[in-house]
Design an enzyme around this catalytic site. Structure first.
Site, PDB file in Angstrom:
ATOM      1  CE  LYS A  82      41.899 -22.950 -81.377  1.00  0.00           C
ATOM      2  NZ  LYS A  82      41.166 -24.086 -82.262  1.00  0.00           N
ATOM      3  CD  GLU A 107      54.729 -20.951 -91.940  1.00  0.00           C
ATOM      4  OE1 GLU A 107      54.502 -21.040 -92.986  1.00  0.00           O
ATOM      5  OE2 GLU A 107      55.875 -20.870 -91.399  1.00  0.00           O
ATOM      6  CB  CYS A 123      49.625 -25.445 -96.099  1.00  0.00           C
ATOM      7  SG  CYS A 123      51.264 -26.211 -95.420  1.00  0.00           S
ATOM      8  CD  GLU A 130      44.644 -24.379 -99.076  1.00  0.00           C
ATOM      9  OE1 GLU A 130      44.148 -23.730 -98.361  1.00  0.00           O
ATOM     10  OE2 GLU A 130      45.707 -24.764 -98.994  1.00  0.00           O
TER      11      GLU A 130
HETATM   12  P1  NAP Z   1      41.453 -22.472 -90.131  1.00  0.00           P
HETATM   13  O1  NAP Z   1      40.083 -22.605 -90.336  1.00  0.00           O
HETATM   14  O2  NAP Z   1      42.156 -21.099 -90.419  1.00  0.00           O
HETATM   15  O3  NAP Z   1      42.012 -22.922 -88.486  1.00  0.00           O
HETATM   16  C1  NAP Z   1      43.170 -22.882 -88.105  1.00  0.00           C
HETATM   17  C2  NAP Z   1      43.482 -22.598 -86.582  1.00  0.00           C
HETATM   18  O4  NAP Z   1      42.759 -21.409 -86.292  1.00  0.00           O
HETATM   19  C3  NAP Z   1      42.402 -23.532 -85.761  1.00  0.00           C
HETATM   20  O5  NAP Z   1      42.842 -23.933 -84.701  1.00  0.00           O
HETATM   21  C4  NAP Z   1      41.133 -22.905 -85.730  1.00  0.00           C
HETATM   22  O6  NAP Z   1      40.190 -23.499 -84.742  1.00  0.00           O
HETATM   23  C5  NAP Z   1      41.660 -21.461 -85.470  1.00  0.00           C
HETATM   24  N1  NAP Z   1      40.780 -20.447 -85.569  1.00  0.00           N
HETATM   25  C6  NAP Z   1      39.504 -20.465 -86.519  1.00  0.00           C
HETATM   26  N2  NAP Z   1      39.101 -19.107 -86.450  1.00  0.00           N
HETATM   27  C7  NAP Z   1      39.876 -18.200 -85.688  1.00  0.00           C
HETATM   28  C8  NAP Z   1      39.805 -16.997 -85.383  1.00  0.00           C
HETATM   29  N3  NAP Z   1      38.831 -16.191 -85.936  1.00  0.00           N
HETATM   30  N4  NAP Z   1      40.946 -16.436 -84.730  1.00  0.00           N
HETATM   31  C9  NAP Z   1      41.798 -17.268 -84.062  1.00  0.00           C
HETATM   32  N5  NAP Z   1      41.816 -18.589 -84.443  1.00  0.00           N
HETATM   33  C10 NAP Z   1      40.792 -19.176 -85.116  1.00  0.00           C
HETATM   34  O7  NAP Z   1      42.264 -23.323 -91.078  1.00  0.00           O
HETATM   35  P2  NAP Z   1      42.194 -25.112 -90.983  1.00  0.00           P
HETATM   36  O8  NAP Z   1      40.819 -25.089 -91.812  1.00  0.00           O
HETATM   37  O9  NAP Z   1      41.888 -25.663 -89.674  1.00  0.00           O
HETATM   38  O10 NAP Z   1      43.122 -25.541 -91.682  1.00  0.00           O
HETATM   39  C11 NAP Z   1      43.435 -25.630 -93.151  1.00  0.00           C
HETATM   40  C12 NAP Z   1      44.214 -24.441 -93.435  1.00  0.00           C
HETATM   41  O11 NAP Z   1      45.520 -24.400 -92.991  1.00  0.00           O
HETATM   42  C13 NAP Z   1      44.445 -24.482 -95.030  1.00  0.00           C
HETATM   43  O12 NAP Z   1      44.156 -23.431 -95.740  1.00  0.00           O
HETATM   44  C14 NAP Z   1      45.963 -24.851 -95.155  1.00  0.00           C
HETATM   45  O13 NAP Z   1      46.711 -24.477 -96.360  1.00  0.00           O
HETATM   46  C15 NAP Z   1      46.384 -24.434 -93.952  1.00  0.00           C
HETATM   47  N6  NAP Z   1      47.585 -24.842 -93.611  1.00  0.00           N
HETATM   48  C16 NAP Z   1      48.883 -23.824 -93.755  1.00  0.00           C
HETATM   49  C17 NAP Z   1      50.151 -24.514 -93.384  1.00  0.00           C
HETATM   50  C18 NAP Z   1      51.403 -23.888 -93.566  1.00  0.00           C
HETATM   51  O14 NAP Z   1      52.512 -24.031 -92.998  1.00  0.00           O
HETATM   52  N7  NAP Z   1      51.253 -22.628 -94.516  1.00  0.00           N
HETATM   53  C19 NAP Z   1      50.066 -25.672 -92.667  1.00  0.00           C
HETATM   54  C20 NAP Z   1      49.137 -26.489 -92.479  1.00  0.00           C
HETATM   55  C21 NAP Z   1      47.734 -25.725 -93.116  1.00  0.00           C
HETATM   56  P3  NAP Z   1      39.179 -24.653 -85.116  1.00  0.00           P
HETATM   57  O15 NAP Z   1      39.842 -25.627 -85.529  1.00  0.00           O
HETATM   58  O16 NAP Z   1      38.554 -24.790 -83.842  1.00  0.00           O
HETATM   59  O17 NAP Z   1      38.333 -23.756 -86.529  1.00  0.00           O
END
Ligand code: NAP
Ligand code: MG
Length: 510
Positions: free
Chosen positions: A215, A289, A323, A420
């Site tokens: 996804k 992650e 991240c 963050e």
């Molecule tokens: P996010 O809102 O958590 O979304 C990540 C993914 O999860 C997206 O595909 C999102 O879909 C989906 N999602 C949202 N709500 C969900 C739910 N209830 N159940 C299952 N999936 C769901 O994060 P983001 O804003 O896209 O990304 C930024 C964050 O990712 C930051 O906090 C960053 O630190 C973290 N990150 C961590 C790493 C690592 O390796 N540790 C790497 C990159 C990013 P939608 O896009 O449609 O909302």
């Protein structure tokens, strides 16, 4: 238009042709014109509409819902994408389950490896197109998409192709027993490194003999769909990888599906916690992650100009949508004034603007929502009394942009020091002793990455042992390699991706 002859330049002609070839989009009551494609996008093929990739075919969503993905640098739509509902996720999981049972779990590791090598080579062949699409859909500078995201995505497939027939050697002490795959893996990825995160997820899962439903993030689905085209070209058996575009709800359907054996999630700590709760007691395997707030620690004995470059790379790379970004700078008090003067000069030199321009250093913020979040947190820094330093660069009139920014005079209690921001905003604090640096670095619930800048090797070892972070860089920052495990401590998640450690998440060792 050329002033001398009145003829169209090749770039303008190409833009006009592409605009003419690609009809207007109509949905949700709105009609949009496609943006005239700039010169660099001349040979990029983007469909008007993308379906879901299920069972090796592109299929219309049963949900009948679609959404637009836009270019955040122009705010114009690029394509219309399917929004997978529960029935679509179900079909994708069924396809993955069938492919697991009938083909993929029966194939030898050497055969699986051949497919992975093929995918890696096709990514290389299509590198230019992938880089341009990644930049258009997500806003990152083309030089980063070209030099980091796409080559590393290929490297992840190459690296894991090599493991596919050597898994019995990956886990010492098991006397030649081959680890067993888990079954269908549900993988959910964020928008900051869309193609690269897809590669991080898919390559180890496939190498170990699992099948996948992936996804992508809502704002950046296009390179995953381009990857689907590559998977078809590589003749990967149908259903081994299925791609369901959609929003958070689509991800939730995947998490809750009873036939999914493992969830691998990269994204925010907030959603990570929701997922952990959702799978509790289900027997599903899980790796998370999540977010980070890395301390980048600069000692007085560091090579200061090199450190300034590392700080810039640490926080302004990919607009700070990283991240493991070095978003907290801890600088030894004695050199703080000199270092901050250099940093203030350096951020004035960064070029902010058109992500497709290969001289651009800082591209577009990924979405309006993310821009609002960055603005709000930056304002909180001002309100809480920190001192704002911001590049005076002009910002494009259209699109989502934010200038390179840092704050001095930051207290540990400030929101900009704790939360963050996920944008090009750095919080600077000082320290006097290594103990104080360690105490400040470790005092958050995050523990993903950290950096240490010093001339003394012994100091590097002394510090890295005490830093509670999954990845620690010394005299460099934001360096990635498929051979090296990546992952967090505490609220930054658990499990590792990459290296031999990353394989463990995709096999049964019992
Ligand atoms: P996010 O809102 O958590 O979304 C990540 C993914 O999860 C997206 O595909 C999102 O879909 C989906 N999602 C949202 N709500 C969900 C739910 N209830 N159940 C299952 N999936 C769901 O994060 P983001 O804003 O896209 O990304 C930024 C964050 O990712 C930051 O906090 C960053 O630190 C973290 N990150 C961590 C790493 C690592 O390796 N540790 C790497 C990159 C990013 P939608 O896009 O449609 O909302
Ligand atoms: Mg987009």
């Amino acid at each position: 238009m050329s002033k001398a002859t009145g003829e169209l330049s090749p770039a303008a002609a190409a833009a006009r042709r592409i605009a003419a070839e690609r009809p207007r989009l109509e949905f949700g009551g709105a009609v949009w014109d496609y943006a005239p494609a700039p010169e660099a996008t001349d040979h990029v093929r983007l469909a008007r509409r993308y379906d879901l990739f299920v069972g090796g075919e592109f299929v219309a969503p049963r949900s009948k819902r679609r959404f637009a993905t836009i270019n955040p640098a122009t705010e114009e739509p690029l394509a219309e994408v399917a929004e997978a509902g529960a029935a679509d996720v179900d079909a994708a999981v069924e396809a993955a389950e069938r492919a697991y049972r009938r083909h993929w779990s029966r194939l030898s590791g050497a055969e699986r490896g051949k497919y992975l090598y093929r995918i890696a080579r096709l990514i290389q062949e299509k590198a230019r197109e992938l880089a341009i699409v990644e930049t258009m859909d997500g806003g990152k500078p083309i030089k980063e998409a070209r030099d980091v995201d796409v080559p590393l995505a290929a490297a992840h497939f190459f690296y894991h192709a090599g493991w596919a027939d050597k898994l019995e050697y990956a886990f010492p002490g098991r006397a030649g027993r081959t680890p067993r795959p888990l079954g269908v893996c549900g993988q959910i990825i964020p928008w900051n490194f869309p193609l690269l995160m897809a590669a991080w997820k898919l390559a180890p899962a496939l190498a170990c003999g699992n099948t996948v439903v992936l996804k992508p993030a809502e704002t950046t689905p296009l390179t995953a769909l381009k990857l689907a085209e590559i998977l078809r070209e590589a003749e990967l058996p149908p259903g081994v990888v299925n791609i369901v575009t959609g929003a958070g709800e689509t991800g939730a359907h995947l998490v809750n599906h009873p036939k999914v054996a493992k969830i691998a999630f990269t994204g925010s700590t907030e959603v990570g916690k929701l997922i952990q709760r959702a799978v509790a007691g289900s027997g599903k395997r899980l790796t998370l992650e999540l977010g980070g707030k890395a301390a980048n620690i600069v000692f007085a004995d560091a090579a200061i100009d090199q450190a300034v470059e590392g700080i810039v790379n640490g926080i302004y790379f990919n607009q700070g949508h990283v991240c493991c970004a070095g978003s907290r700078l801890l600088v030894e008090e004695g050199i703080a004034d000199e270092l901050l003067a250099k940093l203030a000069w350096r951020i004035e030199q960064l070029r902010v603007g058109d992500p497709l321009d290969k001289n651009t250093d800082v591209g577009a913020i990924n979405s309006k929502q993310q821009l609002d979040k960055i603005r709000e947190l930056t304002q909180s820094g001002v309100d809480e009394g920190a001192t704002l330093h911001q590049s005076s660069c002009p910002l494009p009139a259209k699109g989502y942009f934010f200038p390179p920014t840092f704050f001095s005079g930051v207290a540990q209690s400030h929101r900009i020091a704790r939360e963050e921001i996920f944008g090009p905003v750095l919080a600077v604090m000082t320290f006097r002793t290594p103990d104080e640096a360690i105490e400040k670095a470790n005092n958050l619930a995050y523990g993903l990455s950290a950096g240490v800048w010093t001339d003394k090797g012994a100091k590097i070892f002394a510090m890295t042992r005490r830093l509670r972070a999954g990845v620690v860089w010394a005299n460099t920052f934001n360096k990635f390699d498929p051979t090296s495990p990546f992952g967090g401590y505490k609220e930054s998640g658990f499990g590792r991706e990459g290296g031999v450690h990353g394989l463990e998440a995709y096999v049964e060792l019992g």
